[in-house]
Scaffold this active site. Structure first.
Site, PDB file in Angstrom:
ATOM      1  N   SER A  67       0.830  -1.202   0.000  1.00  0.00           N
ATOM      2  CA  SER A  67       0.000   0.000   0.000  1.00  0.00           C
ATOM      3  C   SER A  67       0.864   1.251   0.000  1.00  0.00           C
ATOM      4  O   SER A  67       1.966   1.266   0.568  1.00  0.00           O
ATOM      5  CB  SER A  67      -0.895  -0.004   1.245  1.00  0.00           C
ATOM      6  OG  SER A  67      -1.492   1.256   1.451  1.00  0.00           O
ATOM      7  N   TYR A  94      -2.473  -0.046  10.033  1.00  0.00           N
ATOM      8  CA  TYR A  94      -2.630  -0.631   8.700  1.00  0.00           C
ATOM      9  C   TYR A  94      -1.337  -0.510   7.908  1.00  0.00           C
ATOM     10  O   TYR A  94      -0.858  -1.481   7.314  1.00  0.00           O
ATOM     11  CB  TYR A  94      -3.783   0.058   7.962  1.00  0.00           C
ATOM     12  CG  TYR A  94      -3.886  -0.338   6.505  1.00  0.00           C
ATOM     13  CD1 TYR A  94      -4.321  -1.609   6.145  1.00  0.00           C
ATOM     14  CD2 TYR A  94      -3.553   0.561   5.488  1.00  0.00           C
ATOM     15  CE1 TYR A  94      -4.418  -1.986   4.809  1.00  0.00           C
ATOM     16  CE2 TYR A  94      -3.646   0.193   4.157  1.00  0.00           C
ATOM     17  CZ  TYR A  94      -4.075  -1.069   3.820  1.00  0.00           C
ATOM     18  OH  TYR A  94      -4.156  -1.436   2.502  1.00  0.00           O
TER      19      TYR A  94
END
Length: 332
Positions: free
Chosen positions: A127, A152
């Site tokens: 990501s 995350y």
């Protein structure tokens, strides 16, 4: 070829599985169909995949160590595209254990499956969030990314480190793809395109964080899928990545972004144009875990596979809004 696609009922996983099936590959898709967002949307995506005779779906949790191990042993996949994860920066503040179970424990089961079953290439989703509050632009895979600002992001950086370790120890070819703000038809309801479209369409105000001064490298789903499909066919070699001047065996990472950061106000304007309707905006401060800007250096990806994302934002938003209206049976 036989592929495992994890997160096959998810946004990106659905499109990747569909593309592989269209190319004639055998695809086994797994997903746990959790309720992080409406499972009906996940089931509707799966319904689209069930038309392909070479697609098989198995409901399974990544943290099911024995189940994942048996799946790999039984199926003997040639390649694995790992797109399943607990997504969402903000939700990771509310429910951190979901990210550990799915993104850390789950990724370990996938790595172990590849290790013990001679998988030829593991491609996995990282990501853009791994760049944290990086101020150097555009973001490059050569940048140091040791300062994540959300759990995350930390789990995604951990995935890259774990992949490197397994590549080094066991000779498993791994490629990590740092996705930049993916949007398009069938997109997730917790993402800005869906949230804003749904609110504007239904005359609700939208929350605009950081006074609309956020910038994102919005990347259309078709461009993401094209990058994934091309890169899965390019097995990394020792020279593809360097850390501290030494080749990292069979391991590499790439950015996939549109290489064109867009300010949030401009993005909202595209949705207003597509809906032919103005938004009521509530301006809000920056949220914990968020970053002001993302911007992908995609030179290495283009050099490797001859492709760069290029879908113009208004075109992509129009496609999303058309899908949204069709899915909810609204008049166009």
């Amino acid at each position: 070829m036989k592929f495992l696609v994890t997160g096959a009922a998810g946004f990106i996983g659905f499109f990747v599985a569909k593309k592989l099936c269209e190319q004639g590959h055998q695809v086994i898709g797994i997903d746990n169909l959790n309720d992080y967002y409406d499972p009906k949307l996940k089931l509707a995506r799966l319904e689209q995949l069930e038309h392909f005779e070479h697609f098989t779906f198995i409901k399974m949790n990544l943290a099911d160590r024995d189940g994942i191990a048996k799946l790999f042993a039984d199926e003997q996949f040639e390649r694995v595209i790992h797109l399943a994860a607990q997504a969402g920066v903000r939700y990771s503040i509310e429910n951190p254990m979901a990210y550990i179970d799915s993104n850390i424990v789950g990724f370990t089961t996938i790595l172990e499956g590849c290790r013990h079953n001679n998988v030829k290439h593991l491609v996995y989703a990282s990501s853009s969030s791994v760049y944290g509050a990086n101020k150097k632009i555009p973001f490059s895979t050569d940048d140091v990314v040791d300062h994540p600002v959300s759990l995350y992001a930390a789990t995604k950086k951990s995935n890259e480190l774990m992949a490197h370790t397994y590549s080094h120890l066991y000779g498993i070819p791994t490629t990590g793809l740092r996705f930049f703000t993916v949007y398009g038809p069938w997109g997730r309801p917790d993402m800005a395109p869906f949230l804003f479209t749904d609110a504007i369409q239904n005359d609700r105000p939208i929350n605009v964080f950081n006074d609309g001064k956020m910038q994102r490298d919005f990347t259309y789903i078709d461009d993401i899928v094209e990058g994934v499909i091309r890169i899965q066919d390019v097995i990394p070699e020792v020279s593809d990545n360097n850390i501290d001047g030494e080749g990292s065996p069979l391991y590499t990472t790439y950015n996939i972004g549109n290489n064109q950061p867009i300010e949030l106000e401009t993005f909202i304007g595209c949705i207003e144009n597509a809906l032919d309707k103005k938004a009521t905006k509530h301006y809000m401060p920056m949220q914990d875990g968020d970053v002001v800007r993302t911007y992908a250096d995609i030179g290495p990806l283009e050099a490797k596979v001859g492709f760069r994302p290029s879908t113009e934002l208004q075109l992509g938003i129009n496609e999303f809004v058309d899908w949204y209206k069709a899915y909810y049976k609204l008049a166009k």
